[in-house]
Design an enzyme around this catalytic site. Structure first.
Site, PDB file in Angstrom:
ATOM      1  N   HIS A 159       2.573  -4.913  -9.996  1.00  0.00           N
ATOM      2  CA  HIS A 159       2.189  -6.585  -9.693  1.00  0.00           C
ATOM      3  C   HIS A 159       2.861  -6.698  -8.878  1.00  0.00           C
ATOM      4  O   HIS A 159       3.518  -8.615  -8.266  1.00  0.00           O
ATOM      5  CB  HIS A 159       2.689  -6.777 -11.655  1.00  0.00           C
ATOM      6  CG  HIS A 159       1.360  -6.542 -11.802  1.00  0.00           C
ATOM      7  ND1 HIS A 159       1.378  -6.410 -13.749  1.00  0.00           N
ATOM      8  CD2 HIS A 159      -0.441  -5.538 -11.937  1.00  0.00           C
ATOM      9  CE1 HIS A 159       0.673  -5.920 -14.025  1.00  0.00           C
ATOM     10  NE2 HIS A 159      -0.183  -5.913 -13.189  1.00  0.00           N
ATOM     11  N   HIS A 201      -7.705  -9.717 -12.437  1.00  0.00           N
ATOM     12  CA  HIS A 201      -6.347  -8.825 -12.655  1.00  0.00           C
ATOM     13  C   HIS A 201      -6.940  -7.913 -11.662  1.00  0.00           C
ATOM     14  O   HIS A 201      -5.597  -6.908 -11.314  1.00  0.00           O
ATOM     15  CB  HIS A 201      -6.427  -8.977 -14.664  1.00  0.00           C
ATOM     16  CG  HIS A 201      -4.374  -8.015 -14.076  1.00  0.00           C
ATOM     17  ND1 HIS A 201      -3.471  -8.288 -13.923  1.00  0.00           N
ATOM     18  CD2 HIS A 201      -4.260  -6.225 -14.387  1.00  0.00           C
ATOM     19  CE1 HIS A 201      -2.670  -7.407 -13.898  1.00  0.00           C
ATOM     20  NE2 HIS A 201      -3.500  -6.867 -14.457  1.00  0.00           N
ATOM     21  N   ASP A 230      -4.016  -5.771  -9.194  1.00  0.00           N
ATOM     22  CA  ASP A 230      -3.665  -4.668  -8.909  1.00  0.00           C
ATOM     23  C   ASP A 230      -4.332  -4.162  -7.645  1.00  0.00           C
ATOM     24  O   ASP A 230      -3.129  -3.151  -7.365  1.00  0.00           O
ATOM     25  CB  ASP A 230      -4.674  -3.471 -10.175  1.00  0.00           C
ATOM     26  CG  ASP A 230      -3.816  -3.942 -11.661  1.00  0.00           C
ATOM     27  OD1 ASP A 230      -2.370  -4.185 -11.355  1.00  0.00           O
ATOM     28  OD2 ASP A 230      -4.173  -3.535 -12.306  1.00  0.00           O
ATOM     29  N   HIS A 236      -5.998   2.826 -11.026  1.00  0.00           N
ATOM     30  CA  HIS A 236      -4.081   2.790  -9.966  1.00  0.00           C
ATOM     31  C   HIS A 236      -4.589   4.390  -9.513  1.00  0.00           C
ATOM     32  O   HIS A 236      -4.299   4.116  -8.144  1.00  0.00           O
ATOM     33  CB  HIS A 236      -3.195   3.353 -11.238  1.00  0.00           C
ATOM     34  CG  HIS A 236      -3.245   1.732 -11.408  1.00  0.00           C
ATOM     35  ND1 HIS A 236      -2.715   0.418 -10.914  1.00  0.00           N
ATOM     36  CD2 HIS A 236      -2.820   1.454 -12.781  1.00  0.00           C
ATOM     37  CE1 HIS A 236      -2.703  -0.791 -11.594  1.00  0.00           C
ATOM     38  NE2 HIS A 236      -2.406  -0.354 -12.684  1.00  0.00           N
TER      39      HIS A 236
HETATM   40 ZN   LIG Z   1      -2.219  -4.760 -13.659  1.00  0.00          ZN
END
Ligand SMILES: [Zn+2]
Length: 274
Positions: A76, A232, A236, A260
């Site tokens: 973030h 969101h 990311d 991720h």
């Molecule tokens: Zn996040």
């Protein structure tokens, strides 16, 4: 495009979402040419450069490490820097994980803006895209195509879920639009996952102020956008793509389902194509 840093030191405090530990995070100006993190609570710790090759874990967040220090959940903070076009920044932390704040990147972006963005008289290193590239892992896919501007299309799906089965959003990156359309989108989690996360030592700092909990019949707090989840996911991805260490040139990135681990793999692939 010139490189950018901040003029004045800024500090934020709070609790990390996964470790639950208090941490003070400080943004400092530099002209070093990259973004680095340093753990001030570890004696003789070296800076950890925000690069994909330094990623140590991608379990529910992106962690980077060097031989004696690790920082967790950096995506973030990196997203705020990337969204604002910041290329040069020293980030000091006196704990393992940045404070989660409200679960979005807006508090970091606001702090960076309060520190006043400052252009460095050097041209930023751009990562160009000459040919289309793609990457897939199971159902997860990424493509990057040459384009006239930098934009991301993200498709988020939770098949069969009554509230968030499918969200799709395309975002063209400018600092102004990042602040308005992406930075406020908060971290989210599913009610049924919370017990599992906590049993695995994660989400210890999660609460109703910093995470949207999705239930079968509603959300724990009012949403900031109808499609806050996919926004969101873009937040990311913008953070993880900063691990290329460069400013991404004009290209259209399309991502289905990514998280991720695959974001970092795709960042590596983008870096290697030249
Ligand atoms: Zn996040």
């Amino acid at each position: 495009m010139k490189r950018k840093t901040i003029k004045n030191i800024q500090t934020l405090n709070g609790v990390g979402i996964h470790t639950g530990q208090n941490c003070s995070i400080t943004f400092k100006p530099t002209t070093q040419g990259y973004i680095s993190f340093i753990r001030t609570d570890i004696a003789n710790s070296e800076p950890i450069i925000a690069l994909a090759q330094n990623v140590s874990s991608t379990l529910r967040g992106t962690n980077i490490a060097n031989k004696n220090a690790e920082v967790h959940t950096i995506e973030h903070v990196l997203s705020a820097a990337n969204g604002l076009g910041i290329t040069d920044l020293i980030i000091e932390m006196d704990g393992p994980e940045p404070p989660i704040m409200d679960g979005s990147s807006l508090p970091y972006a606001k702090a960076m803006l309060e520190g006043e963005l400052n252009e460095i008289d050097e041209i930023a290193e751009i990562l160009p895209l000459n040919n289309e590239i793609s990457f897939a892992e199971g159902d997860i896919t990424y493509t990057a195509k040459p384009c006239e501007e930098f934009k991301i299309t993200f498709v988020y799906e939770r098949k069969g879920h009554p509230l968030v089965a499918h969200q799709e959003y395309t975002f063209t990156l400018t600092p102004e639009d990042y602040l308005r359309e992406i930075a406020p989108a908060r971290t989210f989690g599913f009610e049924e996952e919370i017990a599992y996360l906590q049993a695995n030592g994660l989400a210890k700092g999660g609460n109703l102020e910093n995470c949207v909990v999705i239930k079968k019949d509603g959300f724990s707090v009012p949403l900031r956008f109808d499609n806050e989840m996919v926004r969101h996911k873009i937040l990311d991805l913008i953070g993880d793509l900063k691990l290329t260490g460069k400013v991404l040139g004009p290209m259209h990135i399309t991502c289905h389902f990514g998280g991720h681990k695959t974001n970092v793999a795709f960042a590596k692939k983008l870096t290697e194509q030249i």
